[in-house]
Design a protein around this motif. Structure first.
Motif, PDB file in Angstrom:
ATOM      1  N   ARG A  57       0.935  -1.170   0.076  1.00  0.00           N
ATOM      2  CA  ARG A  57      -0.167   0.125   0.061  1.00  0.00           C
ATOM      3  C   ARG A  57       0.938   1.106  -0.070  1.00  0.00           C
ATOM      4  O   ARG A  57       2.011   1.365   0.486  1.00  0.00           O
ATOM      5  CB  ARG A  57      -0.903  -0.049   1.307  1.00  0.00           C
ATOM      6  CG  ARG A  57      -2.107  -0.846   1.146  1.00  0.00           C
ATOM      7  CD  ARG A  57      -2.835  -0.678   2.419  1.00  0.00           C
ATOM      8  NE  ARG A  57      -3.540  -1.980   2.780  1.00  0.00           N
ATOM      9  CZ  ARG A  57      -3.938  -2.144   3.740  1.00  0.00           C
ATOM     10  NH1 ARG A  57      -3.872  -1.624   4.879  1.00  0.00           N
ATOM     11  NH2 ARG A  57      -4.722  -3.571   3.956  1.00  0.00           N
ATOM     12  N   GLU A 321       3.386  -9.044  10.656  1.00  0.00           N
ATOM     13  CA  GLU A 321       2.756  -9.543  11.746  1.00  0.00           C
ATOM     14  C   GLU A 321       3.818 -10.710  12.343  1.00  0.00           C
ATOM     15  O   GLU A 321       3.117 -11.544  12.989  1.00  0.00           O
ATOM     16  CB  GLU A 321       1.468 -10.256  11.636  1.00  0.00           C
ATOM     17  CG  GLU A 321       0.550  -9.228  11.231  1.00  0.00           C
ATOM     18  CD  GLU A 321      -1.160  -9.427  11.140  1.00  0.00           C
ATOM     19  OE1 GLU A 321      -1.194 -10.443  11.908  1.00  0.00           O
ATOM     20  OE2 GLU A 321      -1.831  -8.706  10.925  1.00  0.00           O
ATOM     21  N   TRP A 322       5.078 -10.467  12.050  1.00  0.00           N
ATOM     22  CA  TRP A 322       5.882 -11.505  12.801  1.00  0.00           C
ATOM     23  C   TRP A 322       6.162 -11.150  14.062  1.00  0.00           C
ATOM     24  O   TRP A 322       6.272  -9.903  14.674  1.00  0.00           O
ATOM     25  CB  TRP A 322       7.119 -11.704  11.770  1.00  0.00           C
ATOM     26  CG  TRP A 322       6.952 -12.374  10.771  1.00  0.00           C
ATOM     27  CD1 TRP A 322       5.960 -13.213  10.401  1.00  0.00           C
ATOM     28  CD2 TRP A 322       8.067 -12.567   9.705  1.00  0.00           C
ATOM     29  NE1 TRP A 322       6.120 -13.736   9.233  1.00  0.00           N
ATOM     30  CE2 TRP A 322       7.354 -13.470   8.869  1.00  0.00           C
ATOM     31  CE3 TRP A 322       9.063 -11.991   9.523  1.00  0.00           C
ATOM     32  CZ2 TRP A 322       7.955 -13.537   7.461  1.00  0.00           C
ATOM     33  CZ3 TRP A 322       9.609 -12.261   8.421  1.00  0.00           C
ATOM     34  CH2 TRP A 322       9.368 -13.063   7.398  1.00  0.00           C
ATOM     35  N   PRO A 324       8.488  -9.811  16.763  1.00  0.00           N
ATOM     36  CA  PRO A 324       9.823  -8.732  16.727  1.00  0.00           C
ATOM     37  C   PRO A 324      11.185  -9.162  17.309  1.00  0.00           C
ATOM     38  O   PRO A 324      12.152  -9.020  17.033  1.00  0.00           O
ATOM     39  CB  PRO A 324       9.386  -7.401  17.063  1.00  0.00           C
ATOM     40  CG  PRO A 324       8.279  -7.923  17.996  1.00  0.00           C
ATOM     41  CD  PRO A 324       7.455  -9.139  17.418  1.00  0.00           C
TER      42      PRO A 324
ATOM     43  N   THR B  35      -8.267  -7.401  14.364  1.00  0.00           N
ATOM     44  CA  THR B  35      -6.849  -7.091  14.561  1.00  0.00           C
ATOM     45  C   THR B  35      -6.456  -5.978  15.537  1.00  0.00           C
ATOM     46  O   THR B  35      -6.687  -4.891  15.324  1.00  0.00           O
ATOM     47  CB  THR B  35      -6.265  -7.149  13.297  1.00  0.00           C
ATOM     48  OG1 THR B  35      -6.280  -8.251  12.623  1.00  0.00           O
ATOM     49  CG2 THR B  35      -4.562  -7.115  13.688  1.00  0.00           C
ATOM     50  N   ASN B  66      -7.161 -10.944  16.675  1.00  0.00           N
ATOM     51  CA  ASN B  66      -5.683 -11.269  16.171  1.00  0.00           C
ATOM     52  C   ASN B  66      -4.736 -10.050  16.741  1.00  0.00           C
ATOM     53  O   ASN B  66      -5.200  -9.094  16.427  1.00  0.00           O
ATOM     54  CB  ASN B  66      -5.957 -11.230  14.710  1.00  0.00           C
ATOM     55  CG  ASN B  66      -4.289 -11.402  13.997  1.00  0.00           C
ATOM     56  OD1 ASN B  66      -3.489 -12.008  14.446  1.00  0.00           O
ATOM     57  ND2 ASN B  66      -4.229 -10.722  12.976  1.00  0.00           N
ATOM     58  N   VAL B  68      -1.349  -8.637  17.556  1.00  0.00           N
ATOM     59  CA  VAL B  68       0.016  -8.196  17.068  1.00  0.00           C
ATOM     60  C   VAL B  68       0.874  -7.409  17.901  1.00  0.00           C
ATOM     61  O   VAL B  68       0.359  -6.354  18.437  1.00  0.00           O
ATOM     62  CB  VAL B  68      -0.032  -7.687  15.691  1.00  0.00           C
ATOM     63  CG1 VAL B  68       1.197  -7.471  14.891  1.00  0.00           C
ATOM     64  CG2 VAL B  68      -1.160  -8.147  14.760  1.00  0.00           C
ATOM     65  N   TYR B  69       2.063  -7.936  18.206  1.00  0.00           N
ATOM     66  CA  TYR B  69       2.735  -7.213  19.103  1.00  0.00           C
ATOM     67  C   TYR B  69       4.009  -6.738  18.550  1.00  0.00           C
ATOM     68  O   TYR B  69       4.852  -7.248  17.629  1.00  0.00           O
ATOM     69  CB  TYR B  69       3.263  -7.933  20.443  1.00  0.00           C
ATOM     70  CG  TYR B  69       4.168  -7.272  21.403  1.00  0.00           C
ATOM     71  CD1 TYR B  69       3.578  -6.500  22.373  1.00  0.00           C
ATOM     72  CD2 TYR B  69       5.339  -7.568  21.355  1.00  0.00           C
ATOM     73  CE1 TYR B  69       4.311  -5.641  23.276  1.00  0.00           C
ATOM     74  CE2 TYR B  69       6.285  -6.891  22.415  1.00  0.00           C
ATOM     75  CZ  TYR B  69       5.526  -6.084  23.217  1.00  0.00           C
ATOM     76  OH  TYR B  69       6.500  -5.532  24.188  1.00  0.00           O
ATOM     77  N   GLU B  89      -4.134  -0.718   8.842  1.00  0.00           N
ATOM     78  CA  GLU B  89      -5.459  -0.714   8.957  1.00  0.00           C
ATOM     79  C   GLU B  89      -6.013  -1.660  10.057  1.00  0.00           C
ATOM     80  O   GLU B  89      -7.066  -2.358   9.657  1.00  0.00           O
ATOM     81  CB  GLU B  89      -6.307  -0.681   7.866  1.00  0.00           C
ATOM     82  CG  GLU B  89      -6.139   0.254   6.822  1.00  0.00           C
ATOM     83  CD  GLU B  89      -6.664  -0.072   5.361  1.00  0.00           C
ATOM     84  OE1 GLU B  89      -7.426  -0.828   5.215  1.00  0.00           O
ATOM     85  OE2 GLU B  89      -6.356   0.978   4.700  1.00  0.00           O
TER      86      GLU B  89
END
Lengths: 353, 317
Positions: A57, A321-322, A324, B35, B66, B68-69, B89
C-alpha cells in the motif's frame, strides 16, 4: 579506486586509455559498490511484498521510506567518512545533542527558534571539528577518539538537560516564535497523490545527490577515496589528508544536525537519553550499502540502499505480523549476506578487468 | 507414574502442561476476528513486557482477536511502528506513552483514521489529551508515594533509590514520589541497567560509602536480586525493596531477603487493554470516565509470597 573509474566514461570515440575504452556497460555495473545491496534490497522488497499483504500500500511504503530516511540522512555522511577510512561512534548521540542544544538555547534565551537552530548548527559542527582535529593531531585511531566523544556527549546530554531543565527531557518550545516555519523545514508532511510523505525523505534524497556529486565529480571526492585507500600515498601526491578528514567529520556533524532538528521539531521535546546505539545502525547501513570497513571503497547511493533495506526489514516485520524478537537475527543475517555478496561481486569485477 | 531420573516437579514438562492448559482458552465470543496492535517502548527481552503480552494474548484468545505485538525503546522508532500499524488498518491500537511527545502525531493519525487507541503503563497525564479512550496503568508518582509511606511504617531512616535507566521520566517520578512521602533521608543512585555487574558494584560502593543506609529501593524486579547480592558483599543490614514482581522477587519475599514489592500488575495492563478495546468495538463501552484506570500500586509482602510464587512461575504476575 574502482568506484570512481566508471563515472568518467569516454562515450563514442576511442578513449586514450584502453582500460576505460574496453569497459562494457555490464562490467561497469558489476564494478559499482552498491550492486550487491541493490540486489539485496530487491530481494527484501519482493519478499515482504509476498509475505505481508499490506506492505505494498502507498501509505505503508511511505512509512517504510520515512523509517529509511531517518537512518539514511546519517548513513550518507557516515558512508563518506568510511570511504575516507574512519569511523564515528559519536554519530548517534550527536543527533540528540544537536536537538537538545537548539531546544534548550531557544527556551532559555527566549530566542526565536531559528536562533537556537543556528547555534545548534555551530555547536554540532564544532563537535565534528573536534573529532577530526583530535584524530589528525593525535594519530590515535578514530575508534578511540569517537568513543571518547560518544561517552562525553552521552554524559553532557543528560547532565546539561538535568541541570538546565530539572528533568530528563527538555521543555516544549512549540509555542515559540519561528517554530512553525522551522517545523515546516525539518518535520513537515507533504501530500502527494493522497499519500503523506515526511520531508525527511527529501532531505535524504538531496544529501544522497550532493554526496554522489561530491564523490564522483569533484576533486574533494578524489581526495576522500585517496585518504581512505592509503593515507601516506595520498599525502605523498599532495592530498590534504588532515583537511579532508576534518571535513568528513564535519559532514557527519551536519547530518546529525539535520536529523536532530527533525527529532526536535517533530516531537517538540527531546529526551536526553536517546540516540545511544544508533551509530552502529548508520554504520550497518553503510556497510550493507557496499562501503568497505577498511576504507577507500563505497558510495553514497549504496548507503541509501542500505538504509532502505533497514527500513523495509524493521517495518516489514510489523506488516507481516511477525514476532519482533527475530528482527535482530534478520538484520544480522542480512548484514552478513550483503557483505559476502559485495565481496564476491567485487572479486568478480576485479578478476575480469 | 514418574519415570526414574525425571523430576516430578517443574521443568519443561510442567511448563508444557501449563501451556496446554492455557491454549485450551478458546474464544468465547462470536464477534468478527478483529486485529489489535500493541506497540510498547520496551527494550529487547524485557521480562515485564512478557507478562503484559501474556495478559493481552489470553484476553485476545478469549475475545477472538488477532493480536500483534511490536516494540522499540527509541521514541522515533516506536512512533514509526504505530504508523505501520495504522497503515495495516488494524481495528484497535494499544500503545505506551513513555515518551509522550514523540507519540503525539502518530496518535493523531490514528484518530483521523478512526482507529480506537488505549494507552497502557505510562502516559496517564497525556492519554486523554492525545485522544485515547482510556489509560490503564499505574501512576508512577502515586506508586512512589506508596513506597515512601511503606518505608516510614517499617521505621526506615535512610534510603537509596536505584535508577537503572538514566533518562526515563517514569523512573524519576517513582523516586521523586518516594522522596516526597518518606520522612527519612533518600538519595538517588544511577546505575547502568544493561550492565548487571556494574549495577552490583555501584550498589556495593554506595552501601560501603554510607553505612547509615537501611533501605535500598530498586525500580525493576531483576535489580532486586542484584541488590541482595550487593548487600551481602557490602556486609550491610539494609532492607531491599523493589518495584515490580518476578519469580525471584516472590521467592525473595518468601525467604525474607526482600522487604516488600510494589506491583503494578502488568498482566492486568495487557489483559484489560485488549478486553476494553473489544468492549468498545462490541458495545461502545469506556472505562474510567476520563480518568486513568489504575492497576497499581499493590504492595506485596511475605504474606502473599507463597501464592504469588505460583503465579510468577506461570508468567502472569
Amino acid at each position: 579506486m574502482s568506484a570512481t573509474a566508471p563515472a568518467a566514461p569516454a562515450p563514442g570515440g576511442a578513449g586514450p586509455d584502453e582500460r576505460l575504452g574496453r569497459t562494457s556497460p555490464l562490467r561497469r555495473l558489476m564494478g559499482r559498490p552498491e550492486l550487491g545491496s541493490v540486489v539485496g534490497a530487491l530481494a527484501v522488497f519482493l519478499f515482504f511484498a509476498v509475505v505481508a499483504d499490506s506492505f505494498l500500500r502507498a501509505a505503508s511504503l511511505s512509512t517504510v521510506l520515512y523509517a529509511a530516511s531517518t537512518i539514511g540522512i546519517m548513513a550518507v555522511p557516515v558512508a563518506l567518512l568510511m570511504i575516507g577510512g574512519e569511523f564515528d561512534l559519536s554519530a548517534g548521540v550527536m543527533v540528540t545533542s544537536s536537538a537538545l542544544v537548539s531546544s534548550m538555547f531557544s527556551y532559555q534565551m527566549t530566542a526565536n527558534v531559528w536562533v537556537g537552530v543556528g547555534v545548534s548548527l555551530l555547536v554540532t559542527l564544532a563537535i565534528g571539528v573536534f573529532n577530526g582535529f583530535m584524530l589528525t593531531r593525535t594519530g590515535l585511531p578514530s575508534f578511540i577518539i569517537t568513543l571518547g566523544t560518544f561517552l562525553m556527549l552521552t554524559g553532557l546530554n543528560l547532565g546539561f538537560t538535568k541541570l538546565i531543565s530539572g528533568t530528563v527531557s527538555t521543555k516544549s518550545i512549540a509555542d515559540m516564535e519561528g517554530f512553525a516555519s522551522a517545523k515546516s523545514v525539518f518535520a513537515s508532511t507533504l501530500t502527494l497523490g493522497g499519500v503523506n510523505f515526511k520531508i525527511t525523505i527529501l532531505w535524504w534524497f538531496a544529501l544522497v545527490g550532493v554526496a554522489t556529486w561530491l564523490l564522483l565529480r569533484t576533486r574533494a571526492g578524489n581526495w576522500i577515496f585517496a585518504v581512505g585507500g592509503g593515507k601516506d600515498a595520498a599525502r605523498a601526491v599532495g592530498v590534504p589528508v588532515a583537511r579532508t578528514k576534518i571535513g568528513l567529520y564535519m559532514g557527519v556533524a551536519f547530518g546529525a544536525w539535520i536529523a536532530g532538528q527533525h527529532l526536535l521539531f517533530s516531537f517538540d521535546v527531546v529526551q536526553s537519553g536517546e540516540g545511544v546505539g544508533n551509530e552502529l545502525i548508520y554504520i550497518i547501513a553503510a556497510v550493507i550499502g557496499g562501503c568497505l570497513i577498511t576504507g577507500g571503497y563505497g558510495s553514497a547511493i549504496g548507503s541509501a540502499v542500505g538504509a532502505l533495506i533497514f527500513g523495509m526489514t524493521s517495518k516489514g516485520i510489523v506488516f507481516a505480523e511477525w514476532n519482533p524478537d527475530w528482527f535482530k537475527f534478520f538484520l544480522g543475517a542480512m548484514l552478513l549476506l550483503a557483505t559476502l555478496l559485495n565481496a564476491w561481486v567485487r572479486k568478480r569485477a576485479e578478476a575480469t578487468t | 507414574m514418574t519415570l526414574a531420573g525425571c523430576s516430578s516437579t517443574g521443568g519443561k514438562r510442567a511448563e508444557d502442561a501449563r501451556k496446554a492448559a492455557a491454549s485450551q482458552g478458546k474464544s468465547t465470543v462470536s464477534t468478527p476476528r478483529w486485529t489489535f496492535a500493541m506497540v510498547t517502548h520496551s527494550g529487547d527481552g524485557d521480562t515485564f513486557w512478557d507478562i503484559v503480552q501474556n495478559g493481552a494474548r489470553e484476553a485476545a484468545a478469549k475475545d477472538n482477536i488477532n493480536f500483534v505485538y511490536s516494540h522499540h525503546d527509541e521514541a522515533q522508532q516506536q512512533a514509526q511502528l504505530v504508523d505501520a500499524a495504522i497503515d495495516k488498518e488494524v481495528d484497535g491500537i494499544i500503545v505506551t506513552l513513555a515518551k509522550p511527545a514523540a507519540m503525539k502525531s502518530a496518535l493523531e493519525r490514528a484518530r483521523k483514521a478512526g482507529i480506537p487507541v488505549i494507552t497502557v503503563n505510562s502516559g496517564s497525564a497525556e492519554s486523554k489529551e492525545f485522544g485515547a479512550l482510556t489509560h490503564i496503568g499505574q501512576d508512577e508518582t502515586v506508586a512512589g508515594e506508596a513506597v515512601g509511606t511503606e518505608l516510614n511504617e517499617r521505621g526506615r531512616r535512610s534510603a537509596v533509590c536505584v535508577l537503572h535507566e538514566q533518562g526515563n521520566v517514569g523512573h524519576e517520578q517513582r523516586c521523586a514520589g518516594a522522596k516526597k512521602t518518606f520522612e527519612g533521608r533518600m538519595t538517588n543512585l544511577y546505575v547502568d541497567g544493561t550492565n548487571m555487574p556494574d549495577v552490583q558494584a555501584s550498589i556495593v560502593s554506595k552501601l560501603q560509602a554510607d553505612r547509615d543506609i537501611d533501605a535500598v529501593v530498586t525500580l525493576g524486579a531483576p535489580f532486586a536480586d542484584t541488590a541482595v547480592k550487593a548487600k551481602q558483599d557490602a556486609g550491610s543490614k539494609a532492607e531491599i525493596d523493589t518495584f515490580d514482581l518476578n519469580e525471584k522477587v516472590a521467592a525473595g519475599l518468601k525467604s525474607g531477603d526482600l522487604g516488600f514489592a510494589v506491583d503494578q500488575q502488568p498482566y492486568l495492563q495487557g489483559y484489560e487493554a485488549v478486553d476494553l478495546l473489544w468492549l468498545f468495538k462490541y458495545n461502545a463501552d469506556v472505562l474510567g470516565g476520563g480518568k486513568p484506570v489504575l492497576t497499581g500500586p499493590q504492595i506485596v509482602t511475605k504474606d502473599q509470597a507463597a501464592e504469588l510464587e505460583d503465579y510468577t512461575k506461570r508468567g502472569t504476575r
